[in-house]
Design a protein around this motif. Structure first.
Motif, PDB file in Angstrom:
ATOM      1  N   VAL A 103      -7.234   4.257   6.796  1.00  0.00           N
ATOM      2  CA  VAL A 103      -7.355   5.297   5.898  1.00  0.00           C
ATOM      3  C   VAL A 103      -8.920   6.027   6.014  1.00  0.00           C
TER       4      VAL A 103
ATOM      5  N   TYR B 144      -5.343   5.543  -6.891  1.00  0.00           N
ATOM      6  CA  TYR B 144      -4.737   4.338  -7.725  1.00  0.00           C
ATOM      7  C   TYR B 144      -4.924   4.236  -8.982  1.00  0.00           C
TER       8      TYR B 144
ATOM      9  N   HIS C 289       0.889  -0.957  -0.089  1.00  0.00           N
ATOM     10  CA  HIS C 289      -0.170   0.038   0.007  1.00  0.00           C
ATOM     11  C   HIS C 289       0.778   1.346  -0.137  1.00  0.00           C
ATOM     12  N   GLU C 290       1.998   1.253   0.659  1.00  0.00           N
ATOM     13  CA  GLU C 290       2.673   2.457   0.851  1.00  0.00           C
ATOM     14  C   GLU C 290       3.400   2.427  -0.411  1.00  0.00           C
TER      15      GLU C 290
ATOM     16  N   ALA D   5      -1.467   9.293  -2.619  1.00  0.00           N
ATOM     17  CA  ALA D   5      -2.560   8.977  -1.717  1.00  0.00           C
ATOM     18  C   ALA D   5      -2.272   8.890  -0.476  1.00  0.00           C
ATOM     19  N   GLY D   6      -0.999   9.385  -0.059  1.00  0.00           N
ATOM     20  CA  GLY D   6      -0.504   9.112   1.303  1.00  0.00           C
ATOM     21  C   GLY D   6      -1.428  10.010   2.156  1.00  0.00           C
TER      22      GLY D   6
ATOM     23  N   VAL E  15      -8.683   6.201  -2.047  1.00  0.00           N
ATOM     24  CA  VAL E  15      -7.791   5.453  -2.291  1.00  0.00           C
ATOM     25  C   VAL E  15      -7.609   4.929  -3.575  1.00  0.00           C
TER      26      VAL E  15
ATOM     27  N   ALA F  50       0.582   3.953  -2.740  1.00  0.00           N
ATOM     28  CA  ALA F  50       0.147   5.422  -2.251  1.00  0.00           C
ATOM     29  C   ALA F  50       0.854   6.373  -2.583  1.00  0.00           C
TER      30      ALA F  50
END
Length: 413
Positions: free
Chosen positions: A196, A206, A120-121, A129-130, A202, A124
């Motif tokens: 989140v 993406y 995910h990190e 999207a962080g 998110v 993101a």
């Protein structure tokens, strides 16, 4: 339009697959009847649940089964008319929930969970999207000593996998979340998960990065999928798309597409509901909070405080029956100062689930050029990015980051 790969389904799983393939230089068309992240991936509790090595298992104790059957467990609801068709699946689910098989499940799912935060990190960070993500884990509250004791039973296995679970008292829990009311007996803070503020946001971020890399997002009906020589075609609002490979990542709608090609997989759905609320008197939450015995989660989202329910066993397309939401709202108001509902209607979605509680990730049996990524049940948002990486590695013929064999569709015969 000709492309390298068609991905059917723009939830978190399909979008993550499309993005991973595009980052590898493939031309990809992502097809869905709606926009990215607008179906099942929109309505979850927003957890990247790194610590979820124990599944949402079928009750094994007679008393727990009686609570479900008699409507005394707010986390579960069922439609009588759906049960006859679910009996074989429920029996297999019950068998898979035996203690020894739960341990095997934990060993297997951990091979994916170990990558969940990092993947995910990675996506993101690349997608900007962080800002949706937050650390701090999630808080599980227990109204009875029996509930706490049951949770303590998970600590040894969690420790074995390097996960952090710590029992805390009411005062410490209230220091972490001052807006809660002390209607619980104790709590456990699981520190490893992230959460989140918008799962749909998110997924959309993406998808936007996928498009920026040259990927195409198209509206279309996945049921138009057809063989075209050695490859595949699907119809979209902008015309037909052809590719040598197709990925089916359609969640609860996957079997609508797969059955016509002779695939028979034991996929069923677990329906769930959510509602957003305004917070009263300046109250706030900083992380998701599970009222275990209340059968719900409350979590801060961009749309307000989201209350998510447990499981409803019903036909996928049956009319909404949000009785769990009504029951749990009463309990949630005891715990947290919820104000008015922020939406006119409850949201409902369907979690796609196999009876062994594991997803299917791999090549479709007997269908050259077709790949599957379905059945993530309660861990779809958590496992979307690692599923995307794993499947992309398999499709490119690379050594995968983890053994995909336990997730093969061939395990069902």
């Amino acid at each position: 339009m000709k492309t390298d790969t068609i991905v059917l389904g723009a939830g978190i799983v399909g979008t993550s697959i499309a993005l991973n393939l595009a980052m590898r230089g493939r031309s990809v068309v992502l097809v869905d009847r709606r926009g990215p992240g607008e179906e099942t991936s929109y309505g979850n509790a927003g957890l990247v649940e790194r610590a979820s090595i124990y599944p949402v298992a079928f009750p094994r104790r007679i008393s727990a089964l009686a609570d479900v059957a008699l409507g005394r467990n707010p986390a579960a609801h069922y439609h009588w008319n759906a049960l006859p068709g679910l009996v074989p699946w429920l029996f297999a689910y019950w068998r898979a929930s035996a203690p020894a098989r739960i341990l095997n499940y934990a060993r297997t799912i951990e091979t994916l969970l170990a990558h969940s935060l990092a993947e995910h990190e990675r996506l993101a960070g690349a997608s900007g999207a962080g800002h949706f993500f937050r650390e701090g884990g999630w808080l599980k509250l227990y109204r009875t000593e029996a509930g706490l004791e049951n949770e303590r039973g998970e600590f040894p296995l969690a420790s074995q996998y390097g996960l952090s679970a710590r029992e805390i008292g009411v005062d410490e829990a209230l220091a972490m979340e001052p807006s809660l009311r002390p209607v619980f007996r104790g709590a456990v803070i699981w520190s490893d998960p992230h959460s989140v503020s918008s799962p749909g946001g998110v997924t959309q971020a993406y998808a936007a990065h996928f498009a920026a890399l040259g990927g195409h997002v198209r509206r279309g009906d996945a049921r138009t999928l057809a063989r075209l020589g050695a490859g595949w075609s699907v119809t979209t609002e902008e015309g037909g798309v052809e590719a040598p490979e197709v990925v089916v990542a359609l969640g609860p709608w996957a079997m609508d597409v797969l059955r016509p090609f002779g695939l028979r997989l034991p996929l069923q759905v677990k329906r769930g509901y959510h509602m957003h609320y305004h917070a009263a008197d300046g109250a706030a939450l900083s992380r998701p909070v599970l009222d275990e015995e209340g059968g719900y989660v409350i979590t801060p989202m961009v749309g307000g405080i989201r209350l998510t329910t447990g499981v409803e066993f019903a036909r996928r397309d049956a009319t909404k029956t949000p009785v769990q939401l009504d029951r749990t709202e009463t309990l949630a108001r005891q715990l947290f100062p919820l104000a008015a509902r922020a939406e006119p209607e409850p949201w409902m979605g369907s979690r796609p689930a196999f009876p062994d509680m594991l997803p299917v990730i791999g090549a479709a049996p007997g269908q050259n050029g077709m790949w599957l990524a379905i059945g993530h049940q309660h861990l779809g948002f958590t496992l979307g990015p690692i599923t995307g990486r794993l499947l992309a590695e398999m499709m490119d013929g690379e050594t995968p980051c983890t053994d995909p064999a336990p997730f093969s569709p061939h395990r069902f015969g």
